[in-house]
Design a protein around this motif. Structure first.
Motif, PDB file in Angstrom:
ATOM      1  N   MET A  25       0.824  -1.211   0.000  1.00 46.93           N
ATOM      2  CA  MET A  25       0.000   0.000   0.000  1.00 46.93           C
ATOM      3  C   MET A  25       0.859   1.261   0.000  1.00 46.93           C
ATOM      4  O   MET A  25       0.428   2.301  -0.496  1.00 46.93           O
ATOM      5  CB  MET A  25      -0.926   0.008   1.224  1.00 46.93           C
ATOM      6  CG  MET A  25      -2.045  -0.980   1.159  1.00 46.93           C
ATOM      7  SD  MET A  25      -2.997  -0.884   2.700  1.00 46.93           S
ATOM      8  CE  MET A  25      -3.803  -2.472   2.661  1.00 46.93           C
ATOM      9  N   LEU A  26       2.061   1.178   0.544  1.00 42.59           N
ATOM     10  CA  LEU A  26       2.943   2.344   0.607  1.00 42.59           C
ATOM     11  C   LEU A  26       3.344   2.834  -0.789  1.00 42.59           C
ATOM     12  O   LEU A  26       3.725   3.988  -0.955  1.00 42.59           O
ATOM     13  CB  LEU A  26       4.215   2.024   1.404  1.00 42.59           C
ATOM     14  CG  LEU A  26       4.046   1.696   2.879  1.00 42.59           C
ATOM     15  CD1 LEU A  26       5.392   1.335   3.493  1.00 42.59           C
ATOM     16  CD2 LEU A  26       3.387   2.833   3.633  1.00 42.59           C
ATOM     17  N   THR A  31      -3.319   4.767  -1.148  1.00 45.97           N
ATOM     18  CA  THR A  31      -3.390   3.839  -0.015  1.00 45.97           C
ATOM     19  C   THR A  31      -2.220   3.956   0.959  1.00 45.97           C
ATOM     20  O   THR A  31      -2.200   3.252   1.964  1.00 45.97           O
ATOM     21  CB  THR A  31      -3.475   2.382  -0.511  1.00 45.97           C
ATOM     22  OG1 THR A  31      -2.305   2.088  -1.298  1.00 45.97           O
ATOM     23  CG2 THR A  31      -4.742   2.134  -1.310  1.00 45.97           C
ATOM     24  N   LYS A  32      -1.281   4.842   0.683  1.00 44.31           N
ATOM     25  CA  LYS A  32      -0.084   4.871   1.540  1.00 44.31           C
ATOM     26  C   LYS A  32      -0.399   5.277   2.976  1.00 44.31           C
ATOM     27  O   LYS A  32       0.254   4.802   3.903  1.00 44.31           O
ATOM     28  CB  LYS A  32       1.021   5.719   0.928  1.00 44.31           C
ATOM     29  CG  LYS A  32       1.011   7.158   1.220  1.00 44.31           C
ATOM     30  CD  LYS A  32       2.247   7.834   0.645  1.00 44.31           C
ATOM     31  CE  LYS A  32       2.078   9.318   0.787  1.00 44.31           C
ATOM     32  NZ  LYS A  32       3.123  10.067   0.161  1.00 44.31           N
ATOM     33  N   ILE A  33      -1.411   6.113   3.198  1.00 45.13           N
ATOM     34  CA  ILE A  33      -1.804   6.484   4.565  1.00 45.13           C
ATOM     35  C   ILE A  33      -2.252   5.242   5.329  1.00 45.13           C
ATOM     36  O   ILE A  33      -1.902   5.050   6.488  1.00 45.13           O
ATOM     37  CB  ILE A  33      -2.948   7.526   4.546  1.00 45.13           C
ATOM     38  CG1 ILE A  33      -2.437   8.863   4.045  1.00 45.13           C
ATOM     39  CG2 ILE A  33      -3.583   7.673   5.917  1.00 45.13           C
ATOM     40  CD1 ILE A  33      -3.537   9.902   3.867  1.00 45.13           C
ATOM     41  N   ILE A  90       8.446   6.860   2.816  1.00 47.88           N
ATOM     42  CA  ILE A  90       7.375   7.796   2.431  1.00 47.88           C
ATOM     43  C   ILE A  90       7.509   9.209   2.990  1.00 47.88           C
ATOM     44  O   ILE A  90       6.743  10.082   2.599  1.00 47.88           O
ATOM     45  CB  ILE A  90       5.975   7.241   2.797  1.00 47.88           C
ATOM     46  CG1 ILE A  90       5.754   7.194   4.307  1.00 47.88           C
ATOM     47  CG2 ILE A  90       5.730   5.896   2.145  1.00 47.88           C
ATOM     48  CD1 ILE A  90       4.309   6.914   4.703  1.00 47.88           C
ATOM     49  N   SER A  91       8.488   9.489   3.857  1.00 50.49           N
ATOM     50  CA  SER A  91       8.480  10.790   4.541  1.00 50.49           C
ATOM     51  C   SER A  91       9.024  11.952   3.728  1.00 50.49           C
ATOM     52  O   SER A  91       8.661  13.093   3.984  1.00 50.49           O
ATOM     53  CB  SER A  91       9.245  10.711   5.851  1.00 50.49           C
ATOM     54  OG  SER A  91      10.635  10.681   5.609  1.00 50.49           O
ATOM     55  N   LYS A  92       9.915  11.731   2.791  1.00 50.74           N
ATOM     56  CA  LYS A  92      10.528  12.805   2.004  1.00 50.74           C
ATOM     57  C   LYS A  92      11.195  13.845   2.899  1.00 50.74           C
ATOM     58  O   LYS A  92      11.286  15.020   2.548  1.00 50.74           O
ATOM     59  CB  LYS A  92       9.491  13.473   1.102  1.00 50.74           C
ATOM     60  CG  LYS A  92       8.863  12.511   0.118  1.00 50.74           C
ATOM     61  CD  LYS A  92       7.750  13.173  -0.665  1.00 50.74           C
ATOM     62  CE  LYS A  92       7.055  12.125  -1.508  1.00 50.74           C
ATOM     63  NZ  LYS A  92       5.707  12.467  -1.864  1.00 50.74           N
ATOM     64  N   GLY A  93      11.603  13.439   4.101  1.00 53.52           N
ATOM     65  CA  GLY A  93      12.347  14.302   5.000  1.00 53.52           C
ATOM     66  C   GLY A  93      11.535  15.264   5.845  1.00 53.52           C
ATOM     67  O   GLY A  93      12.055  15.884   6.746  1.00 53.52           O
TER      68      GLY A  93
END
Length: 184
Positions: A25-26, A31-33, A90-93
């Motif tokens: 899902m990520l 669906t990543k949440i 998934i955070s992108k910093g």
């Protein structure tokens, strides 16, 4: 994906299968949440409201200290590699919440439950955000050879007043009773 024995309103899921689905899902913006929620909740055992308050900054630490919303008790827990890997992916910093929707707000518990039911649909099971808390408990119980010691740890983690309550919460007592009939 699960065994339905729990007498509470939600069922637990097979940890390995649900983690596999969550990691997939990520990879999808839609669906990543939900994947992030599953990974965090199934690896911490926190209640939904407490998970949704977390930020990427909180999850980058080795230890997390929170005050639980329901009990108002302070709890410190270790952040494992599964959570850290999800954050890196998934955070992108940024140090915002992993649960921000396309509309810019944090996902509601109601919408989260709708999405979980849709994405983890399984015949005969009642899936909700609370299922991940139970999945965590079952994983701890199985990883510790279904021991009384594991139940004592879970009793403390869940802030339950007795082992009987913890067994009932995880559906273990009902399984044991069912096995009496099946053993005849």
């Amino acid at each position: 994906m699960s065994v339905k024995y729990s007498i509470t309103t939600s069922d637990y899921l097979d940890y390995e299968k649900v983690m596999y689905k969550a990691n997939n899902m990520l990879n999808d913006e839609k669906t990543k949440i939900i994947g992030a929620y599953i990974i965090i909740a199934a690896n911490t055992g926190l209640r939904c409201g407490d998970v949704l308050k977390l930020t990427f900054k909180d999850l980058r630490n080795d230890l997390l200290t929170i005050t639980e919303g329901k009990t108002k008790k302070t709890k410190t827990l270790a952040i494992n590699d599964k959570i850290k890997d999800m954050v890196k992916k998934i955070s992108k910093g940024e140090d915002v919440s992993p649960f921000i929707t396309q509309k810019g707000s944090i996902i509601s518990i109601q919408h989260l439950n709708v999405m979980l039911k849709k994405l983890l649909k399984e015949k005969g099971l009642n899936i909700s955000s609370h299922s991940m808390r139970k999945t965590f408990g079952r994983r701890v119980y199985f990883n510790n050879n279904e021991s009384e010691k594991a139940l004592m740890y879970l009793m403390e983690l869940y802030n339950h007043s007795s082992l009987v309550m913890t067994k009932k919460y995880l559906g273990i007592r009902q399984e044991e009773l069912n096995n009496i009939y099946l053993s005849l």
